[in-house]
Design an enzyme around this catalytic site. Structure first.
Site, PDB file in Angstrom:
ATOM      1  N   ASP A  16       6.912  26.333   8.022  1.00 49.46           N
ATOM      2  CA  ASP A  16       7.576  25.974   9.159  1.00 49.46           C
ATOM      3  C   ASP A  16       7.057  26.148  10.589  1.00 49.46           C
ATOM      4  O   ASP A  16       7.006  25.017  11.324  1.00 49.46           O
ATOM      5  CB  ASP A  16       8.927  26.544   9.202  1.00 49.46           C
ATOM      6  CG  ASP A  16       9.829  25.772   8.155  1.00 49.46           C
ATOM      7  OD1 ASP A  16       9.591  24.940   7.356  1.00 49.46           O
ATOM      8  OD2 ASP A  16      11.004  26.334   7.801  1.00 49.46           O
ATOM      9  N   THR A  67      16.453  31.899  -6.199  1.00 42.43           N
ATOM     10  CA  THR A  67      15.835  32.680  -6.691  1.00 42.43           C
ATOM     11  C   THR A  67      14.728  33.446  -6.297  1.00 42.43           C
ATOM     12  O   THR A  67      14.092  34.402  -6.682  1.00 42.43           O
ATOM     13  CB  THR A  67      15.364  32.271  -8.262  1.00 42.43           C
ATOM     14  OG1 THR A  67      14.276  31.112  -7.932  1.00 42.43           O
ATOM     15  CG2 THR A  67      16.457  31.415  -8.767  1.00 42.43           C
ATOM     16  N   ASP A  87       8.872  31.961   8.901  1.00 41.08           N
ATOM     17  CA  ASP A  87       8.350  31.171   7.838  1.00 41.08           C
ATOM     18  C   ASP A  87       7.082  30.509   8.376  1.00 41.08           C
ATOM     19  O   ASP A  87       7.303  29.665   9.197  1.00 41.08           O
ATOM     20  CB  ASP A  87       9.537  29.999   7.684  1.00 41.08           C
ATOM     21  CG  ASP A  87       9.148  29.235   6.478  1.00 41.08           C
ATOM     22  OD1 ASP A  87       7.999  28.493   6.228  1.00 41.08           O
ATOM     23  OD2 ASP A  87       9.853  29.151   5.687  1.00 41.08           O
ATOM     24  N   ARG A 119       8.529  28.408  -2.912  1.00 39.93           N
ATOM     25  CA  ARG A 119       9.506  29.401  -3.557  1.00 39.93           C
ATOM     26  C   ARG A 119      10.962  28.849  -3.545  1.00 39.93           C
ATOM     27  O   ARG A 119      11.365  28.493  -2.326  1.00 39.93           O
ATOM     28  CB  ARG A 119       9.676  30.426  -2.326  1.00 39.93           C
ATOM     29  CG  ARG A 119       9.132  31.877  -2.765  1.00 39.93           C
ATOM     30  CD  ARG A 119       8.835  33.033  -1.962  1.00 39.93           C
ATOM     31  NE  ARG A 119       9.750  32.884  -0.592  1.00 39.93           N
ATOM     32  CZ  ARG A 119      10.179  34.069   0.208  1.00 39.93           C
ATOM     33  NH1 ARG A 119       9.646  35.291  -0.388  1.00 39.93           N
ATOM     34  NH2 ARG A 119      10.631  33.916   1.016  1.00 39.93           N
TER      35      ARG A 119
HETATM   36  C1  PRP Z   1       5.677  30.770   1.474  1.00 38.77           C
HETATM   37  C2  PRP Z   1       4.216  31.556   1.922  1.00 38.77           C
HETATM   38  C3  PRP Z   1       3.902  31.732   0.509  1.00 38.77           C
HETATM   39  C4  PRP Z   1       5.260  32.141  -0.100  1.00 38.77           C
HETATM   40  C5  PRP Z   1       5.237  33.556  -0.159  1.00 38.77           C
HETATM   41  O1  PRP Z   1       5.668  29.597   0.948  1.00 38.77           O
HETATM   42  O2  PRP Z   1       3.553  30.455   2.419  1.00 38.77           O
HETATM   43  O3  PRP Z   1       3.499  30.741  -0.354  1.00 38.77           O
HETATM   44  O4  PRP Z   1       6.337  31.677   0.635  1.00 38.77           O
HETATM   45  O5  PRP Z   1       6.280  34.207  -0.559  1.00 38.77           O
HETATM   46  P1  PRP Z   1       6.375  35.148  -1.971  1.00 38.77           P
HETATM   47  O6  PRP Z   1       5.372  36.122  -1.972  1.00 38.77           O
HETATM   48  O7  PRP Z   1       7.395  35.772  -2.168  1.00 38.77           O
HETATM   49  O8  PRP Z   1       6.257  34.045  -3.214  1.00 38.77           O
HETATM   50  P2  PRP Z   1       7.010  28.600   0.655  1.00 38.77           P
HETATM   51  O9  PRP Z   1       7.458  28.919  -0.637  1.00 38.77           O
HETATM   52  O10 PRP Z   1       7.858  28.771   1.708  1.00 38.77           O
HETATM   53  O11 PRP Z   1       6.354  27.211   0.636  1.00 38.77           O
HETATM   54  P3  PRP Z   1       5.957  26.238   1.842  1.00 38.77           P
HETATM   55  O12 PRP Z   1       4.414  26.709   2.398  1.00 38.77           O
HETATM   56  O13 PRP Z   1       5.799  24.907   1.308  1.00 38.77           O
HETATM   57  O14 PRP Z   1       7.026  26.238   3.097  1.00 38.77           O
HETATM   58  N1  URA Z   2       7.165  33.216   3.215  1.00 39.93           N
HETATM   59  C1  URA Z   2       7.075  32.902   4.549  1.00 39.93           C
HETATM   60  O1  URA Z   2       6.853  32.054   5.222  1.00 39.93           O
HETATM   61  N2  URA Z   2       7.453  34.176   5.206  1.00 39.93           N
HETATM   62  C2  URA Z   2       7.989  35.246   4.870  1.00 39.93           C
HETATM   63  O2  URA Z   2       8.165  36.263   5.494  1.00 39.93           O
HETATM   64  C3  URA Z   2       7.992  35.178   3.410  1.00 39.93           C
HETATM   65  C4  URA Z   2       7.572  34.181   2.864  1.00 39.93           C
END
Ligand code: PRP
Ligand code: URA
Length: 215
Positions: free
Chosen positions: A209, A114, A206, A110
């Site tokens: 993380d 945005t 997150d 994400r």
């Molecule tokens: C997080 C999560 C989803 C997304 C959800 O990933 O694991 O993939 O956000 O958010 P959304 O419904 O608003 O799209 P992130 O984009 O943080 O990536 P990462 O797993 O690589 O940290």
């Molecule tokens: N992605 C995450 O990992 N946590 C949230 O709460 C939203 C998006």
């Protein structure tokens, strides 16, 4: 398994073990090692529900007493697709139940400004049209990542897709249901709302993380 069809197309897995483990997962003090173990265990418990109508085929088996026809899951047709990174944490738990499942990967993150998904990787097995897909991501927040991942799966020929997450937001559920009404969603909790940065409240923070200790 205790489930609630909360909204059309949304199943909340309310099994006591799932709810117990989810609460520990939410706790800010839960360390990475335990967090990882809990995601694995919850995914396994939820997969029990998500696979409740997997196709079976008859198979002959010889018991110590006589021959009979039993059943076996045609597990090779099940394909797990984690959305990177956090979805990776759900794969091993489900593979313990269905070791012959295949695993594809979708790379999405994400954009922090945005909140729109940016895709960077896509690989799934061939014959997508003949497979049952379980798309995996612990978090369904704005729904952008899930909608984009389902778009990619469908473009590659997938027709039977379920989305398995741990924590969902009302907006995320609505967006996935609007864009893909044929894709059932299973979650362990439907939380209240998103904050201004697109995080689920109360949520668990997150997920990527916390799983990988990056922050
Ligand atoms: C997080 C999560 C989803 C997304 C959800 O990933 O694991 O993939 O956000 O958010 P959304 O419904 O608003 O799209 P992130 O984009 O943080 O990536 P990462 O797993 O690589 O940290
Ligand atoms: N992605 C995450 O990992 N946590 C949230 O709460 C939203 C998006």
């Amino acid at each position: 398994m205790t489930t609630t069809p909360a909204l059309p197309g949304l199943i909340i897995v309310r099994h006591p073990l799932v709810q117990h483990k989810l609460t520990i997962l939410r706790d800010r003090r839960t360390p990475t090692k335990i967090f990882k173990e809990l995601v694995d265990e919850i995914a396994m418990l939820m997969a029990y529900e998500a696979t409740s109508d997997l196709a079976l085929e008859p198979v002959e088996v010889e018991t110590p007493l006589e021959r009979m026809t039993g059943w076996r899951v045609s597990g090779k047709k099940l394909t797990l697709v984690p959305i990177l990174r956090a979805g990776l944490g759900m794969v091993e738990g489900i593979l313990k139940l269905v070791p012959s499942a295949r695993v594809g990967h979708i790379g999405l993150y994400r954009d922090h400004e945005t909140l729109e998904p940016v895709d960077y990787y896509f690989k799934i097995p061939a014959d997508a049209g003949e497979r049952d897909f379980l798309l995996l991501d612990p978090m369904l927040a704005t729904g952008g990542s899930a909608v984009a991942a389902i778009n990619s799966l469908k473009t590659a020929g997938a027709v039977r897709i379920r989305f398995l997450c741990l924590v969902a937001s009302p907006l995320g559920v609505a967006r996935v249901r609007d864009a893909h009404p044929d894709v059932p969603i299973l979650c362990a909790a439907l939380d209240r709302e998103l904050n201004e940065r697109g995080y689920i409240l109360p949520g668990l923070g997150d997920a990527g993380d916390r799983l990988f200790g990056t922050r």
